[in-house]
Design an enzyme around this catalytic site. Structure first.
Site, PDB file in Angstrom:
ATOM      1  CE  LYS A 193     -73.823 -16.546  29.194  1.00 29.25           C
ATOM      2  NZ  LYS A 193     -72.447 -17.103  29.102  1.00 29.25           N
ATOM      3  CB  THR A 199     -71.500 -22.152  39.814  1.00 31.41           C
ATOM      4  OG1 THR A 199     -70.187 -21.666  39.553  1.00 31.41           O
ATOM      5  CG2 THR A 199     -72.500 -21.197  39.207  1.00 31.41           C
ATOM      6  CG  ASN A 208     -66.618 -22.089  31.227  1.00 29.43           C
ATOM      7  OD1 ASN A 208     -67.760 -22.541  31.220  1.00 29.43           O
ATOM      8  ND2 ASN A 208     -66.012 -21.708  32.337  1.00 29.43           N
ATOM      9  CG  ASP A 247     -59.254  -9.588  31.280  1.00 32.16           C
ATOM     10  OD1 ASP A 247     -60.333  -9.869  30.719  1.00 32.16           O
ATOM     11  OD2 ASP A 247     -59.101  -8.566  31.989  1.00 32.16           O
ATOM     12  CE1 TYR A 249     -75.312 -14.699  32.110  1.00 34.94           C
ATOM     13  CE2 TYR A 249     -77.288 -15.989  31.726  1.00 34.94           C
ATOM     14  CZ  TYR A 249     -75.946 -15.920  32.046  1.00 34.94           C
ATOM     15  OH  TYR A 249     -75.238 -17.068  32.297  1.00 34.94           O
TER      16      TYR A 249
END
Length: 257
Positions: free
Chosen positions: A141, A172, A72, A45, A137
């Protein structure tokens, strides 16, 4: 043959990268939050420093070190600034940004002792271009992009390379990780992910090629590259496009869609 550790390896880009590395003859340790996985596999984790310590110990005990760390693991999130909650912000910062920070902090001492190593951090096109309704987000990022550039300079004297991967939407199960108050944004994100013409395998193939060349910035698909260069070379056009996206979202919200 390289020794490789991949986080978020149970699905999506992580699983595709594992398959690519294995096919290329590398030793790969897959890690994810689940308790079970194909061997060699370790529960990790990215929010838990103890799990990172265990991963370092595993690599030292079983391989005598590590050559490539692929940070990732991540989740999808987003929403309008007044709708997305602070708890949602805390969650995505903890996983998508601090998870990468923890991974780098855990393995850099080992890499420095080896005088070699390679860190690959998965960010997103959202780390380079910043569409509306994606504040959290975009922010995390962009943080991964900034961290990666910083470390590429900081760690170069130790023989350590750093790359950052910035894809746009591809098919995905990432949309399944979206939780939040802005359900309209979640539905839009799911549609963009599930209707993309690109698969995780497509992205992994280009990423693997970029890793072989040790490219610092790996932008693995044409839409992400177009957006990146439009922002850099044609900023007025980029701004108009972002404002059109915001206007459409405003209209949907006004219409109750």
């Amino acid at each position: 043959m390289s020794r490789v550790l991949v986080t978020g390896a149970a699905s999506g880009l992580g699983a595709a990268l594992v398959a690519r590395f294995v096919a290329d003859g590398h030793q790969v340790l897959s890690t994810d939050v689940g308790a079970d996985g194909s061997a060699p596999y370790l529960k990790l984790d990215v929010r838990n420093p103890a799990d990172w310590d265990a991963a370092v110990a595993w690599c030292q005990d079983n391989w005598g070190g590590l050559d490539l760390l692929v940070n990732n693991a991540g989740i999808a999130t987003g929403g309008r600034i007044e709708v997305e909650t602070l708890d949602e912000w805390d969650r995505v910062v903890d996983i998508n940004l601090m998870g990468v920070v923890r991974g780098c902090r855990a393995f850099v001492p080992l890499f420095k002792r080896q005088r070699s190593g390679y860190i690959v951090n998965t960010a997103s096109a959202a780390g380079l271009v910043h569409p509306p309704m994606m504040s959290s987000y975009n922010t995390v990022k962009a943080g991964v992009v900034a961290l990666s550039e910083t470390l590429s300079h900081e760690l170069r004297p130790y023989g350590i390379d750093v790359s950052v991967v910035c894809p746009s939407f591809f098919r995905t199960n990432l949309a399944d990780s979206i939780r939040g108050a802005d359900s309209a944004m979640a539905a839009t994100a799911r549609q963009l992910i599930e209707k993309s013409p690109r698969s995780a395998d497509d992205i992994a193939s280009v990423v693997a090629a970029g890793i072989k060349k040790k490219q610092h910035l790996i932008i693995p698909d044409q839409p992400a590259r177009i957006a990146f260069w439009t922002k850099r070379l044609a900023r007025p056009l980029y701004d108009r496009q972002m404002r059109k996206i915001a206007a459409r979202a405003h209209q949907r919200a006004t219409d109750g869609r």
